[in-house]
Design a protein around this motif. Sequence first.
Motif, PDB file in Angstrom:
ATOM      1  N   LYS A 410     -12.129  34.710 -36.853  1.00 62.51           N
ATOM      2  CA  LYS A 410     -11.329  33.484 -36.976  1.00 62.51           C
ATOM      3  C   LYS A 410     -11.022  32.908 -35.593  1.00 62.51           C
ATOM      4  O   LYS A 410     -11.088  31.699 -35.380  1.00 62.51           O
ATOM      5  N   GLY A 411     -10.683  33.791 -34.670  1.00 61.81           N
ATOM      6  CA  GLY A 411     -10.406  33.340 -33.306  1.00 61.81           C
ATOM      7  C   GLY A 411     -11.617  32.682 -32.678  1.00 61.81           C
ATOM      8  O   GLY A 411     -11.503  31.673 -31.971  1.00 61.81           O
ATOM      9  N   LEU A 412     -12.797  33.248 -32.937  1.00 61.47           N
ATOM     10  CA  LEU A 412     -14.030  32.663 -32.413  1.00 61.47           C
ATOM     11  C   LEU A 412     -14.256  31.269 -32.983  1.00 61.47           C
ATOM     12  O   LEU A 412     -14.606  30.332 -32.252  1.00 61.47           O
ATOM     13  N   LEU A 413     -14.055  31.122 -34.292  1.00 61.44           N
ATOM     14  CA  LEU A 413     -14.263  29.822 -34.925  1.00 61.44           C
ATOM     15  C   LEU A 413     -13.261  28.797 -34.405  1.00 61.44           C
ATOM     16  O   LEU A 413     -13.622  27.640 -34.131  1.00 61.44           O
ATOM     17  N   SER A 416     -14.262  27.808 -30.932  1.00 65.34           N
ATOM     18  CA  SER A 416     -15.457  26.955 -30.983  1.00 65.34           C
ATOM     19  C   SER A 416     -15.087  25.535 -31.370  1.00 65.34           C
ATOM     20  O   SER A 416     -15.612  24.564 -30.792  1.00 65.34           O
ATOM     21  N   ILE A 417     -14.178  25.395 -32.334  1.00 68.14           N
ATOM     22  CA  ILE A 417     -13.725  24.064 -32.738  1.00 68.14           C
ATOM     23  C   ILE A 417     -13.065  23.359 -31.559  1.00 68.14           C
ATOM     24  O   ILE A 417     -13.301  22.165 -31.307  1.00 68.14           O
ATOM     25  N   LEU A 421     -14.225  19.888 -29.847  1.00 72.44           N
ATOM     26  CA  LEU A 421     -13.311  18.752 -29.752  1.00 72.44           C
ATOM     27  C   LEU A 421     -13.097  18.326 -28.302  1.00 72.44           C
ATOM     28  O   LEU A 421     -12.834  17.145 -28.029  1.00 72.44           O
ATOM     29  N   ALA A 422     -13.220  19.269 -27.361  1.00 75.24           N
ATOM     30  CA  ALA A 422     -13.087  18.919 -25.941  1.00 75.24           C
ATOM     31  C   ALA A 422     -14.183  17.966 -25.505  1.00 75.24           C
ATOM     32  O   ALA A 422     -14.012  17.219 -24.536  1.00 75.24           O
ATOM     33  N   VAL A 423     -15.295  17.976 -26.196  1.00 76.48           N
ATOM     34  CA  VAL A 423     -16.386  17.039 -25.925  1.00 76.48           C
ATOM     35  C   VAL A 423     -16.263  15.801 -26.812  1.00 76.48           C
ATOM     36  O   VAL A 423     -16.448  14.666 -26.361  1.00 76.48           O
ATOM     37  N   PHE A 424     -15.925  16.019 -28.065  1.00 79.41           N
ATOM     38  CA  PHE A 424     -15.900  14.932 -29.045  1.00 79.41           C
ATOM     39  C   PHE A 424     -14.792  13.918 -28.759  1.00 79.41           C
ATOM     40  O   PHE A 424     -15.024  12.704 -28.849  1.00 79.41           O
ATOM     41  N   LEU A 462      -9.074  20.480 -26.650  1.00 86.16           N
ATOM     42  CA  LEU A 462      -8.999  21.937 -26.620  1.00 86.16           C
ATOM     43  C   LEU A 462      -7.738  22.465 -27.307  1.00 86.16           C
ATOM     44  O   LEU A 462      -7.741  23.560 -27.893  1.00 86.16           O
ATOM     45  N   LEU A 463      -6.666  21.680 -27.226  1.00 83.17           N
ATOM     46  CA  LEU A 463      -5.380  22.133 -27.770  1.00 83.17           C
ATOM     47  C   LEU A 463      -5.219  21.843 -29.254  1.00 83.17           C
ATOM     48  O   LEU A 463      -4.331  22.403 -29.903  1.00 83.17           O
ATOM     49  N   ILE A 464      -6.036  20.968 -29.800  1.00 87.05           N
ATOM     50  CA  ILE A 464      -5.877  20.575 -31.204  1.00 87.05           C
ATOM     51  C   ILE A 464      -5.908  21.770 -32.165  1.00 87.05           C
ATOM     52  O   ILE A 464      -5.060  21.851 -33.078  1.00 87.05           O
ATOM     53  N   PRO A 465      -6.829  22.746 -32.009  1.00 89.55           N
ATOM     54  CA  PRO A 465      -6.790  23.885 -32.939  1.00 89.55           C
ATOM     55  C   PRO A 465      -5.469  24.638 -32.909  1.00 89.55           C
ATOM     56  O   PRO A 465      -4.984  25.082 -33.960  1.00 89.55           O
ATOM     57  N   ARG A 466      -4.857  24.789 -31.745  1.00 92.68           N
ATOM     58  CA  ARG A 466      -3.566  25.488 -31.671  1.00 92.68           C
ATOM     59  C   ARG A 466      -2.466  24.651 -32.331  1.00 92.68           C
ATOM     60  O   ARG A 466      -1.558  25.193 -32.944  1.00 92.68           O
ATOM     61  N   ILE A 467      -2.582  23.322 -32.168  1.00 88.33           N
ATOM     62  CA  ILE A 467      -1.593  22.446 -32.800  1.00 88.33           C
ATOM     63  C   ILE A 467      -1.699  22.538 -34.319  1.00 88.33           C
ATOM     64  O   ILE A 467      -0.695  22.595 -35.033  1.00 88.33           O
TER      65      ILE A 467
END
Length: 874
Positions: A410-413, A416-417, A421-424, A462-467
């Motif tokens: 899960k952490g890997l996924l 990766s997201i 998102l850091a590029v997108f 990069l922070l969106i998954p943590r949010i």
Amino acid sequence: MAFFKLSDGDVSGFKLLLCLAIMFGAISALVHSVINMKFVKPLGFDSPLDRFSEARAVEHVRVLSHVIDGRQEGRQGLKDAAQYIKKQLEVIRERAGPNIRIEIEDTFVNGTFNMMFLGHSMSFGYRNHINIVMRISTVGSQDTEPSVLVNGHFDSPLGSPGAGDCGSCVASMLELARLIVDSGWIPPRPIIFLFNGAEELFMLGSHGFMTTHKWRDTIGAFINVEASGTGGLDVVCQSGPGSWPSRVYAESAIYPMANSAAQDVFPLIPGDTDYRIFANDYGNIPGLDVIFLLGGYFYHTSYDTVDRLLPGSIQARGDNLFSIIKAFTNSSKLRSASKRESLGKAAIEPDDEQAVFFDYLSWFLIFYSRRQAAVLHSIPVAIYLFMPFLLRFMNGGFCCWVATFSDFIKGLLIHSIGVILAVFVPVICAILRLLFSTSSMNWFAHPFLAFIMFIPCSLLGLLIPRIVWRNFPLSQDVLILKTSKEELDVEARFWGAYGYYAILTMGYLVAGLSGGFMTFSLTVSMLLAWICYRLSLKVFGIQSLRSTACYILPLIPSLAYSAYFGGLLAQFLIEKMGMMGSLPPPYGYFIPDVVVAAVIGVVTGWCMGPLIPVVDYWLARSSITQFLLHVTVLALALSSQFFPYSIDAPKRLVFQHTILTADASHILDSSYDFAVVDSNSLPFVFKHAPKVAKELEIGLDLSFQTANLSEQQKWMAIFPISFLISRSLRFPTRSDEIMEQYRYFPYLSSYKPQMISDGGSRKIYLELSLGSLKEVWVAVLNITGPLSNWSLADNVLPAPEAFNGGPPSCMCRLSGSSHDNWIFWLEASSSEPLRIEVAVLEQHLVESTKHMKGLFPSWVDVVTYASFMSSYIF
């Protein structure tokens, strides 16, 4: 006011963000000084004669690029440059001691061959291109002794003084030859300096050397010296065949500037060097391709002048070359062509595949073989897979191990997201900005804008998954493990990120690429950082910035390398965006901004990605995300106020005076054709160049819908570069001056009757006259119809090309000065006619064309020439 009501956690988050900004600011300052060679002290004219001197080399550049007027094929300056080089070599020969033998030759090369370039197939015929060759050896050396070749070209591209490309290369070689003689060093093996006079015409000078020169089979190693700008890092962009050349470089370079990832990227770059002739197409010789990468703003422009050279660059290049040449000449693996062929597979060592290597800030270079990489680069994946077992199996059993492994996946996924998102997110921001802007590439003359615009939004991505997943969806049972949920959260995120970089490292290896060293170094640093972090938790606790600092500090060396590699890549790319081509609408307008945004997103992911598992606890807060969003919006808004170009970052424009002729003395049509090679179109140029618009009688309502478009076939004289052009404009002009200037125009005719075989095929004997043109660069033939054979390229036809869906045709470029006409034959397989279109590129300009060129503002670099076009049917 609500924005200023911050919690203690928000305050700590902003403190951490400020500290990270300061840290990366310091790293960026270090990287900037390194890639701009600030750490190298150039030696002056009065430096000892046994040292390489940049000042002495720069004086050669000054003569070649300023005293001599134009080193293009067809111009007198190219001959003057050859005479100057030969004279300097003769002076060096006079200084040589009794133990050294120096041979100097000026040779005129002729040939014909086929080549695939930029995905396009074409044939070449050339004659009378000049090469200057110097051989330094001991008095008792034999002509068949294996030697080291140093190659550089002294011709320059259209309209450019060529100080960087490649006056700097020739100057380095002249100073290097002098150093070999004056230093008292006696080379144990011969050294050949090839000053070739036709690289810009698609490597014709090196082809002529490798197919005709008596010393070609003695070459055991080569160094190709090139420039894609005016200085900066002199990077080894290609090496091989095998790992021996890169190993020699690793062991001998004083300022190592090389990484094996460049060899993965170089085939994607629209360009080529003489390296392909020596190492791939004709010689299979082990060698290095060293190239100045920065200063690309001036590459192939009229601004490539001696004052644009980056101080320290030539000094570092010269010191490196002298040391590398010594290493090559002393190597037992230096073998002539016959020796390499006789040894065959026996000469191949177990580790002779492409190696993995990279320099660290040009301070030192790490080198290991492909076999060692297969072991090293597999270790991170093994650690990632083994850690759940090590952490849980002995204490919690199988179910606990499975739950831990599930959390790591899960952490890997999630990581990766975040990286995606850091590029997108920057790409989306770039597109949105262009929807409300009148110009693209506003960052081109102001590279800092690109970083200010895209780094904050990339960090936000990069922070969106943590949010989104503030509370990690743990599979492990906190009560069974007797560990806090926060610690398990950070652990799963860390090992997920670690697994991401471990899998990337393995992916590079499986794909046969050489760039996995960077992700591998990240995994090593992350392990060390994690150990320090875990130890710090026992002292400071998980909710302490001190623990976070203990995680960050061990990562700094690795992050500095990521910034070094990524910063160089981003700067190189930004400078090259000005010549990527004017791609068709509607997407062409967006592509440069999207590419730069994506690359900066990738670089941000390299630099911040390893930190995210720990620092996102502090940074993924609404106050900080709002701050990053506000900075992004402000930067995007302000960027539109900056003009994309300047004299230090000029826009490239191609100005072709097209003359359509009917025979040797009649003109059917004359026009000015204009094209650009980036995403800001011609209406943008004319809007900001009022003098040109007035001269061409262009109104404010100019558009591609109302203007006269120039067909792509009109740009045949610069084939295959013509494929970088779309939506060019055409303006009629008078032909009086052309008629006054030239007595005869280029003309193709049959010089004896056709021969018709019993099978119905026809052999057509043709003669191409270049008329009274004065400074011919090249003549291009486009042959359409039932062509089955010809006298060019050893009677081998190139793969057919097509213009805009037209019929297949064969392309041929003819170059080289001569009083004789071009004579050749074509064979048609049937009675169906052959159509031949001819375009001859003339560099001499009539006064009206010069006047038009002079009306453009200084921020536009105008490559100007005349193209004489005619069509024939046989």
